[in-house]
Design an enzyme around this catalytic site. Structure first.
Site, short mmCIF file in Angstrom:
data_model
loop_
_atom_site.label_atom_id
_atom_site.label_comp_id
_atom_site.label_asym_id
_atom_site.label_seq_id
_atom_site.Cartn_x
_atom_site.Cartn_y
_atom_site.Cartn_z
N ILE A 44 -45.36 73.06 8.08
CA ILE A 44 -45.20 71.61 8.13
C ILE A 44 -45.63 70.96 6.82
O ILE A 44 -44.96 70.07 6.30
CB ILE A 44 -46.01 71.03 9.31
CG1 ILE A 44 -45.45 71.52 10.64
CG2 ILE A 44 -45.98 69.50 9.27
CD1 ILE A 44 -46.31 71.16 11.84
N SER A 103 -52.37 65.38 14.23
CA SER A 103 -53.05 65.73 15.47
C SER A 103 -52.18 66.74 16.22
O SER A 103 -51.47 67.54 15.61
CB SER A 103 -53.31 64.48 16.30
OG SER A 103 -53.99 64.81 17.49
N SER A 104 -52.19 66.71 17.53
CA SER A 104 -51.42 67.65 18.34
C SER A 104 -51.38 67.15 19.77
O SER A 104 -52.27 66.42 20.21
CB SER A 104 -52.10 69.03 18.30
OG SER A 104 -51.58 69.89 19.29
N ASN A 125 -53.05 67.52 6.80
CA ASN A 125 -52.24 68.48 7.53
C ASN A 125 -52.96 69.80 7.78
O ASN A 125 -52.70 70.46 8.79
CB ASN A 125 -50.95 68.75 6.75
CG ASN A 125 -50.19 69.94 7.28
OD1 ASN A 125 -49.59 69.88 8.35
ND2 ASN A 125 -50.22 71.04 6.54
#
Length: 302
Positions: free
Chosen positions: A38, A172-173, A121
């Site tokens: 990413i 985040s997630s 990230n």
């Protein structure tokens, strides 16, 4: 550097803005963990919008990859890109990253330096049921995922803009809120990062916007390393994700085949990077303190 898969090239070019739209011309961005996955695609997206990019990486094995990416972005987009090795899990790594950025981008005569964009990230994950959690893994994940972004921002504050034009995006997630088994630590680190996002959006309101995004599964090396037990646990969540239905002939065959047992396809790094790129635009200046959906609808933001 290897080229992007054919199925993503058109979409990625549009998300990056290409040469026709360089809304971030001349700005300076730090992207942590940018040598792969990413982070790499975020660096590409920002460079495509005219932004100068600092590609942060941690391990010696990533040195050549990071240097090659910097060369690629400079040649393709006419921007300045550098690679900087620094561990976001160490006490001094974040400060070193900012210092190296300043050394390369400050004005040679006036010494003026402004850091416009920070993309937090870099991160690590680990699955362990609560009875098996140990202090070493707790410290490892919190130091990289939580303390790292905090120390990086602390080092960067003197150089942030003073006109609200700055942009901070924290990765985040969905794990922060879905309660995955085995993610007592990882989920907690991402929840902490979201909490800091809200706090920073108030403290730094005159300097920059601060937002987070919450990806679900993304087709990175980390995704392909998941074991069968985790894939089975995740399947019900993917099955109800609106955009996760695999598309034969559009998605790569590897993704399409793997998706049959997983409940659907993961996101692509380019898709996550596109959302980050949007949050960095001048037009996104009225959005702060938010956790923006970057998971195909697995977890709606509200």
């Amino acid at each position: 550097m290897a080229s992007r898969p054919a199925h993503t090239r058109t979409a990625s070019t549009n998300l990056a803005g290409g040469s026709a739209q360089r809304a971030l011309e001349g700005r300076v961005a730090i992207v942590t963990g940018a040598s792969r996955g990413i982070g790499l695609e975020i660096a590409r997206t920002l460079a495509g919008k005219g932004c100068n990019v600092v590609i942060n990486y941690t391990s010696d094995s990533s040195t050549q990859t990071a240097e090659d990416l910097a060369s690629e972005l400079q040649a393709e987009h006419g921007i300045k890109a550098i690679s900087v090795q620094a561990s976001m899990g160490s006490e001094n790594g974040p400060k070193h990253l900012v210092e190296m950025t300043k050394n390369h981008f400050q004005h040679p005569k006036t010494g003026k330096f402004q850091l416009d964009i920070i993309i937090n990230n870099a991160g690590v994950a680990g699955n362990n049921y609560v009875e098996n959690v140990d202090c070493e893994d707790f410290a490892r994940q919190f130091n990289i995922n939580v303390r790292g972004p905090l120390l990086l921002l602390q080092a960067a504050i003197p150089y942030l803009p003073n006109d609200r034009s700055g942009r901070i995006v924290n990765l985040s997630s969905v794990s922060s809120s879905l309660g995955y088994k085995g993610q007592s630590i990882y989920g907690a680190t991402k929840a902490a990062l979201e909490s800091m996002t809200r706090t920073w959006s108030r403290e730094l309101a005159e300097r920059c916007t601060v937002n987070a995004i919450n990806p679900g599964p993304v087709a990175t090396d980390m995704y392909w390393s998941n074991d069968d037990a985790f894939i089975a646990q995740n399947k019900p969540f993917i099955e109800i994700t609106p955009l996760a239905a695999p598309r034969k002939g559009i998605d790569p065959e590897k993704i399409y085949e793997a998706s049959q047992n997983a409940g659907g396809r993961p996101g692509y790094s380019e898709e996550i990077a596109g959302i980050v790129g949007m949050l960095c635009l001048p037009e996104a200046g009225w959005t702060t303190g938010s956790v923006v959906c970057a998971n195909g609808g697995m977890k709606f933001s509200y």
